[in-house]
Scaffold this active site. Structure first.
Site, short mmCIF file in Angstrom:
data_model
loop_
_atom_site.label_atom_id
_atom_site.label_comp_id
_atom_site.label_asym_id
_atom_site.label_seq_id
_atom_site.Cartn_x
_atom_site.Cartn_y
_atom_site.Cartn_z
N TYR A 166 7.38 -11.64 1.75
CA TYR A 166 7.74 -12.43 2.93
C TYR A 166 8.67 -13.60 2.64
CZ TYR A 166 4.56 -9.45 5.38
OH TYR A 166 3.97 -8.35 5.93
N LYS A 173 -2.51 -3.30 -6.18
CA LYS A 173 -1.88 -2.06 -6.65
C LYS A 173 -1.50 -2.27 -8.11
CE LYS A 173 -0.29 2.11 -5.75
NZ LYS A 173 -1.21 3.24 -5.51
N ASP A 211 -4.19 1.69 -1.43
CA ASP A 211 -4.18 2.97 -0.72
C ASP A 211 -5.59 3.46 -0.43
OD1 ASP A 211 -3.98 2.92 -3.46
OD2 ASP A 211 -2.92 4.80 -3.67
N ASP A 264 -1.27 -7.93 5.67
CA ASP A 264 -0.67 -7.72 6.99
C ASP A 264 -0.98 -6.30 7.48
OD1 ASP A 264 0.84 -8.17 9.23
OD2 ASP A 264 2.78 -8.06 8.23
N ASP A 272 -4.04 -4.66 10.45
CA ASP A 272 -3.76 -3.79 11.60
C ASP A 272 -4.60 -2.51 11.51
OD1 ASP A 272 -1.86 -5.67 12.40
OD2 ASP A 272 -0.38 -4.16 12.95
#
Ligand code: NAD
Length: 335
Positions: free
Chosen positions: A122, A168, A202, A226, A230
Site C-alpha cells: 500500500y 506467505k 492461501d 484487506d 472481505d
C-alpha cells in the site's frame, strides 16, 4: 463530551453514515459532531480529495467516523484513505467480523483480523521500465513489532484465546519470514496464556470459508488483511457486515470495510450494519463500552427478530433496518 468528525464520502457512504450517526445520537448525548468532506465530492467542491481543512478537523477531533470514497480513473490519483492513514499514523487496522442470527453461509463466525496498515503493497511504490512494472513491498521490523504487539494487547484485553499469524513465508522467505519470526518471538516472550497459531494465507482463506470457528484473532500483513477481511465478511453474510477501526497512538478513524458500492448507491438498499458497528467500535475506543454494547445488542436483536436487509434476501433497506435498531435500543429488547 467527545468530538466526532463525520466524513460521509461518496456513493453509499452518506447513506450508511447517516444511519450510523442517528444511532449514535440516540445512544448517547455525550458526543458532538462536526462534518468534513472527502473523496470526489470534496474534489468537486475544494479541488482536493482530502482537503487540509478535513485533515485538521480529523486531528482536532477525538475520533472520526468515515463512510467510503469512490476511486476515480485519474492515473495521478492518491487515495485520501491511504493519505489519512499515513498522516495520522494509523498503523493498526482492526476488523472484527461476526455473523448474527440468520446470517452466515458456513456456520457462525466471530473473528478479529488485525491488519498492518502502514506499509507492504500500500505504499504504492511502482516503477515502470521497458519490460513492465516492479512493485516494491516494504516490511520493516518496527511495523511488524507494532502490529503484533497491538494484536497481543487487543487479544489479552478482550479475553480472546488465540492469535493466528497469517503469512506467505514459504515463498516470501525474507519479508514474510521477518513478520513470522517476530510473531514467534513476541508470543513466546509475552508469557501470556494466548495460544499461538500460524497459517499460510492461501490455506487461511480456505479455512475461513470452510471452518471459520477455528479462528479467533488473526494478525497479518497489509494486503492479506484487506483480502481476508472481505472473505470473512462474505462468510458473515456480505460486505455490509464488516466494521473496522484504523488506530494509531493519537488518532483513530472508524469506517465500514466496504467501498462506495456505486451499483446500489441511491437505491436505499445498502446494509448499514457495518457503519453502525463501526460507530459502536468508535464508542468502545472512546471508553464508552456500555453504550457500544447497547448498540451491538440492538443490531443483533434486529436480526434475530427477522428484520433482514436486502443483501440477505430480506426486505429492509438502510432506513427501515436502522429504525428497527433504534426501536430495539428504545425498548431494550436486546439479546
Ligand atoms: P464495494 O465494497 O463498494 O462493493 C462490492 C460489492 O459489495 C458490491 O456489489 C456492493 O453493492 C456490495 N456492497 C458493499 N457494501 C455494501 C453494503 N453496505 N450493503 C450491501 N451491499 C454492499 O467494492 P467495489 O465495488 O470493488 O468498489 C467500489 C468503489 O469503492 C471503488 O471506487 C473502490 O475503489 C472504492 N473502495 C473504497 C473503499 C474505502 O473508501 N475505504 C474501500 C473499498 C473500495
Amino acid at each position: 463530551m467527545k468530538r466526532v468528525c463525520i466524513l460521509p464520502g461518496d456513493g453509499i457512504g452518506p447513506e450508511v453514515i447517516g444511519c450510523a450517526t442517528s444511532v449514535l445520537k440516540a445512544a448517547t448525548d455525550h458526543l458532538e459532531f462536526v462534518e468534513g468532506s472527502i473523496g470526489q465530492s470534496a474534489f468537486e467542491a475544494h479541488g482536493a480529495y482530502l482537503p487540509d481543512e478535513t485533515l485538521d478537523l480529523m486531528k482536532s477531533s477525538d475520533s472520526t467516523l468515515f463512510g467510503a470514497v469512490t476511486t476515480p480513473g485519474a492515473p495521478d490519483y492518491v487515495s485520501p484513505v491511504l493519505k489519512f492513514r499515513k498522516e495520522l499514523d494509523l498503523f493498526a487496522n482492526l476488523r472484527p467480523v461476526r455473523s448474527f442470527a440468520r446470517t452466515g453461509a458456513s456456520g457462525p463466525i466471530d473473528v478479529v483480523i488485525v491488519r498492518e496498515n502502514s506499509e507492504g503493497m500500500y505504499t504504492q511504490n511502482e516503477v515502470f521500465d521497458d519490460t513492465g512494472v516492479t512493485t516494491m513491498r516494504r516490511v520493516t521490523r518496527r511495523a511488524c513489532e507494532r502490529i503484533i504487539g497491538f494484536a497481543i494487547d487487543y487479544a489479552v484485553r478482550g479475553g480472546r484465546s488465540s492469535i493466528c499469524c497469517v503469512h506467505k513465508a514459504n515463498v516470501l522467505k525474507a519479508s514474510d519470514g521477518l513478520f513470522l519470526s517476530i510473531f514467534r518471538n513476541m508470543m513466546s516472550g509475552a508469557g501470556s496464556t494466548l495460544k499461538a497459531d500460524e497459517q499460510l494465507i492461501d490455506s487461511a482463506a480456505m479455512h475461513l470459508v470452510t471452518d471459520p470457528a477455528r479462528f479467533d484473532v488473526i494478525v497479518t500483513l497489509n494486503m492479506y488483511g484487506d483480502i481476508l477481511s472481505d472473505v470473512a465478511a462474505g462468510v458473515a453474510g456480505g460486505l455490509g457486515f464488516a466494521p473496522s477501526g484504523n488506530i494509531g497512538p493519537k488518532h483513530s478513524v472508524f469506517e465500514p470495510a466496504h467501498g462506495s458500492a456505486p451499483d446500489i448507491s441511491g437505491t436505499g438498499k445498502a446494509n448499514p450494519t457495518a457503519a453502525i458497528l463501526s460507530g459502536a467500535m468508535m464508542l468502545r475506543h472512546l471508553d464508552m463500552a456500555e453504550t457500544a454494547l447497547s448498540i451491538e445488542r440492538a443490531v443483533a436483536s434486529a436480526y434475530s427478530s427477522g428484520h433482514l436487509t436486502f443483501d440477505l434476501g430480506g426486505r429492509h433497506g438502510s432506513e427501515s433496518f436502522t429504525e428497527h435498531v433504534l426501536r430495539a435500543m428504545r425498548s431494550r429488547e436486546t439479546l
